[in-house]
Design an enzyme around this catalytic site. Structure first.
Site, mmCIF file in Angstrom:
data_model
loop_
_atom_site.group_PDB
_atom_site.id
_atom_site.type_symbol
_atom_site.label_atom_id
_atom_site.label_comp_id
_atom_site.label_asym_id
_atom_site.label_seq_id
_atom_site.Cartn_x
_atom_site.Cartn_y
_atom_site.Cartn_z
ATOM 1 N N ASP A 142 0.863 -1.279 0.193
ATOM 2 C CA ASP A 142 -0.101 0.045 -0.161
ATOM 3 C C ASP A 142 0.861 1.170 -0.016
ATOM 4 O OD1 ASP A 142 -3.318 0.148 0.966
ATOM 5 O OD2 ASP A 142 -2.002 2.179 1.096
ATOM 6 N N GLU A 187 -15.038 -8.836 -6.734
ATOM 7 C CA GLU A 187 -15.527 -9.087 -5.506
ATOM 8 C C GLU A 187 -16.877 -8.680 -5.000
ATOM 9 O OE1 GLU A 187 -12.825 -10.643 -3.200
ATOM 10 O OE2 GLU A 187 -15.073 -11.017 -2.422
ATOM 11 N N PHE A 188 -17.398 -9.799 -4.278
ATOM 12 C CA PHE A 188 -18.927 -9.479 -3.885
ATOM 13 C C PHE A 188 -19.119 -9.567 -2.208
ATOM 14 C CE2 PHE A 188 -18.745 -11.681 -7.869
ATOM 15 C CZ PHE A 188 -19.502 -10.877 -8.644
ATOM 16 N N GLU A 205 -19.375 -6.050 4.052
ATOM 17 C CA GLU A 205 -18.857 -5.580 5.197
ATOM 18 C C GLU A 205 -19.517 -6.337 6.322
ATOM 19 O OE1 GLU A 205 -18.351 -1.323 5.764
ATOM 20 O OE2 GLU A 205 -17.783 -1.212 3.697
ATOM 21 N N GLY A 234 -26.762 2.748 2.177
ATOM 22 C CA GLY A 234 -25.881 3.870 2.090
ATOM 23 C C GLY A 234 -24.427 2.950 2.128
ATOM 24 N N CYS A 273 -20.361 1.301 -1.099
ATOM 25 C CA CYS A 273 -20.376 0.459 -2.256
ATOM 26 C C CYS A 273 -21.789 0.877 -3.247
ATOM 27 C CB CYS A 273 -20.107 -0.937 -2.056
ATOM 28 S SG CYS A 273 -18.694 -1.215 -1.092
ATOM 29 N N LYS A 300 -22.214 4.526 -4.410
ATOM 30 C CA LYS A 300 -21.434 5.085 -5.447
ATOM 31 C C LYS A 300 -21.407 4.184 -6.753
ATOM 32 C CE LYS A 300 -17.029 2.956 -4.607
ATOM 33 N NZ LYS A 300 -16.818 2.141 -5.715
HETATM 34 C C1 UGA Z 1 -22.475 -4.636 -0.888
HETATM 35 C C2 UGA Z 1 -22.882 -5.673 -1.590
HETATM 36 O O1 UGA Z 1 -23.773 -6.382 -0.764
HETATM 37 C C3 UGA Z 1 -21.618 -6.908 -1.585
HETATM 38 O O2 UGA Z 1 -22.126 -7.886 -2.291
HETATM 39 C C4 UGA Z 1 -20.820 -6.100 -2.490
HETATM 40 O O3 UGA Z 1 -19.272 -6.756 -2.534
HETATM 41 C C5 UGA Z 1 -20.098 -4.604 -1.525
HETATM 42 O O4 UGA Z 1 -21.406 -3.821 -1.631
HETATM 43 C C6 UGA Z 1 -19.029 -4.148 -2.775
HETATM 44 O O5 UGA Z 1 -19.334 -3.508 -3.550
HETATM 45 O O6 UGA Z 1 -17.897 -3.834 -2.054
HETATM 46 P P1 UGA Z 1 -22.183 -3.552 1.752
HETATM 47 O O7 UGA Z 1 -21.965 -2.195 1.071
HETATM 48 O O8 UGA Z 1 -21.247 -4.206 2.611
HETATM 49 O O9 UGA Z 1 -22.160 -4.807 0.349
HETATM 50 O O10 UGA Z 1 -23.624 -3.749 2.337
HETATM 51 P P2 UGA Z 1 -24.960 -4.489 2.197
HETATM 52 O O11 UGA Z 1 -24.936 -5.598 3.368
HETATM 53 O O12 UGA Z 1 -25.323 -4.750 0.915
HETATM 54 O O13 UGA Z 1 -25.888 -3.203 2.551
HETATM 55 C C7 UGA Z 1 -25.852 -2.190 2.035
HETATM 56 C C8 UGA Z 1 -26.723 -0.874 2.348
HETATM 57 O O14 UGA Z 1 -28.279 -1.497 2.142
HETATM 58 C C9 UGA Z 1 -26.765 -0.925 4.016
HETATM 59 O O15 UGA Z 1 -26.922 0.840 4.103
HETATM 60 C C10 UGA Z 1 -28.062 -1.591 4.476
HETATM 61 O O16 UGA Z 1 -28.478 -1.178 5.371
HETATM 62 C C11 UGA Z 1 -29.159 -1.257 3.318
HETATM 63 N N1 UGA Z 1 -29.836 -2.533 3.142
HETATM 64 C C12 UGA Z 1 -29.629 -3.687 2.781
HETATM 65 C C13 UGA Z 1 -31.400 -2.296 3.207
HETATM 66 O O17 UGA Z 1 -31.801 -1.123 3.551
HETATM 67 N N2 UGA Z 1 -32.312 -3.183 3.057
HETATM 68 C C14 UGA Z 1 -31.592 -4.581 3.060
HETATM 69 O O18 UGA Z 1 -32.601 -5.457 2.743
HETATM 70 C C15 UGA Z 1 -30.452 -4.722 2.691
#
Ligand code: UGA
Length: 451
Positions: A30, A151-152, A155, A260, A263, A266
């Protein structure tokens, strides 16, 4: 195999640790010396359940080490994973500055046959142009190959999602690259994780589509939550009923304050910008609607809060439960909660925020809000309590005890998971997004009803 990982943010650090745990020899680099120093001491710069012990284990085994020189990485590895971030530029497009600078630095040091594997989220067409750039600049020329392996990981579930993902996507330009990737991921593949080989452009689009689809589901159910509110229906019962249809299922269909984080918001904007450039009106219209519905949730909760305190926020005390963009994370990037807090503070409210993990990060970007590690301190004399991030801790709050601390027992549950019946029994007026009053009247009427 000898691997390097370039970029030790959330994605890169998790990937480096997990690759070492699969038995590979890994050097992670890094440009940020502070991050390298921390990781070398076995410390994580962010909150991620289960990752720190795995980092320590692999440092101790000697399979993982950290460095800051790209030349060293180039000498060491046969495969180089590119994990730098692709932040949003001011116009919403993906800013590829870090990708190109990492590629340029790496390329000049590539003197023998090797594979560069992109994991960052990028607009379609990026990988193919990087391949040309790499080959033009590398002393090894056409001996350098490129693959895209998006990557999927989520967090809060990063280790599990890396070690046993739902699928592995191998965007390749040669059979050699595909074979190498299958060797690297031999263990999860043997355990039954599907490995899908495709061209570079399809792999790039799989990632963008996956996040766009998740975001669309969330905005879909939130739009339906508005419909529920308008007619006095209950969105939670509706989701339950929808979920029995296997084609729909209930995952990523939780209504509330919306999405929010670093990921989804954006990535849908970057996809929108890329689609606009390609003249894809269907994609831009869809993603613009998804984004607008999502942002409206935040405005709705702010409006509702103002109504709940009698129509004027100036001088009112608002207690907020949750600052992170989702539970089990200390990440506050594009946190829906902090967006709501900001809207309330701008209208003159005193906003006090509790979060089990994200207070330090929240205070850095919103220093004008108040913060406390105890729920009691945050709730003291509050005119309204907002539940904005669904940490499990909040589901065990004793509403009777809390009612004695606040000035007015009024709760807005913007994540739709608290036991509204129990809170009402304890004397609270409770509003839940997308549920009827008892639960919730229509949006226009709801403001008077709760106020
Ligand atoms: C997301 C994707 O789920 C991952 O598959 C992906 O790899 C990642 O982005 C990325 O591109 O790096 P993440 O940002 O960790 O992962 O979060 P999520 O668990 O998907 O939640 C995203 C947002 O949606 C959170 O603010 C959560 O509170 C909200 N959310 C999620 C809802 O409002 N309702 C839901 O049913 C699920």
């Amino acid at each position: 195999m000898r691997l390097t990982v370039i970029g030790t943010g959330y994605l890169g650090l998790t990937h480096a640790v997990c690759m070492a745990d699969l038995g590979h020899e890994v050097v992670a680099i890094d440009v940020d010396e502070r991050k390298i120093a921390m990781a070398s001491r076995g410390e994580l710069p962010f909150f991620e359940p289960g990752l720190e012990p795995l980092l320590r284990k692999n440092l101790d085994s000697g399979r993982l080490r950290f460095a800051s020189s790209c030349a060293e990485a180039a000498r060491f590895g046969k495969v180089h994973f590119l994990c730098v971030n692709t932040p949003a530029a001011t116009d919403g497009q993906a800013d590829l500055r870090f990708v190109t600078s990492a590629i340029d630095e790496l390329a000049s040091n590539l003197i023998s046959r090797c594979l560069v594997v992109g994991k960052s989220t990028v607009p379609p067409g990026t990988a193919r142009s990087i391949l040309g750039r790499l080959r033009a600049a590398a002393p090894a020329g056409d001996q350098v190959d490129l693959a895209w392996n998006p990557e999927f990981l989520r967090e809060g579930h990063a280790v599990q999602d890396t070690m046993r993902p739902d699928r592995l996507v191998f965007g390749v330009a040669s059979e050699w690259a595909d074979a190498l990737l299958r060797q690297i991921y031999a263990e999860p593949l043997a355990a039954g994780v599907p490995g899908l080989t495709m061209d570079l452009e399809t792999a790039e689009l799989v990632k963008l589509s996956a996040n766009a689809f998740l975001a669309t589901r969330i905005s879909f159910i939130n739009a339906i939550a508005d419909a529920c509110q308008a007619v006095g229906a209950d969105v939670l019962k509706l989701v339950d009923a929808l979920g029995y249809d296997e084609r729909i299922a209930c995952r990523s269909l939780s209504p509330g304050l919306g999405f929010g984080g670093g990921c989804l918001p954006k990535d849908i904007r970057a996809f929108h910008a890329a689609a606009a450039k390609l003249g894809l009106d269907s994609v831009t219209a869809l993603l613009a609607a998804v984004d607008a519905i999502n942002l409206d949730r935040r405005a709705q909760v702010a409006d509702l809060t103002r109504a709940a305190v009698g129509g004027r926020l100036a001088g009112k005390r608002v207690a907020v439960l949750g600052a992170a963009f989702k539970p089990n994370s200390d990440d506050v990037r594009d946190s829906p909660s902090l967006d709501v807090c900001e809207r309330l503070a701008q209208q003159g409210a005193t906003v006090s925020v509790h979060d089990p993990a994200a207070l330090k990060n929240a205070a850095q970007i919103k220093p004008h809000l108040r913060y406390s590690l105890t729920i009691a301190e945050v709730a003291a004399d509050a005119d309204v309590v907002l539940h904005l991030t669904e940490w499990s801790d909040y589901q065990t709050i004793d509403p009777y005890a809390l009612a004695r601390i606040v000035a007015k027992p009024v709760l807005i549950d913007a994540r739709c998971v608290l036991d509204a019946t129990m809170w009402r029994a304890a004397g609270w007026r409770v509003a839940v997004l997308g549920r009827p009053e008892e639960c919730w009247p229509a949006r226009s009427r709801s403001i008077e009803a709760i106020g």
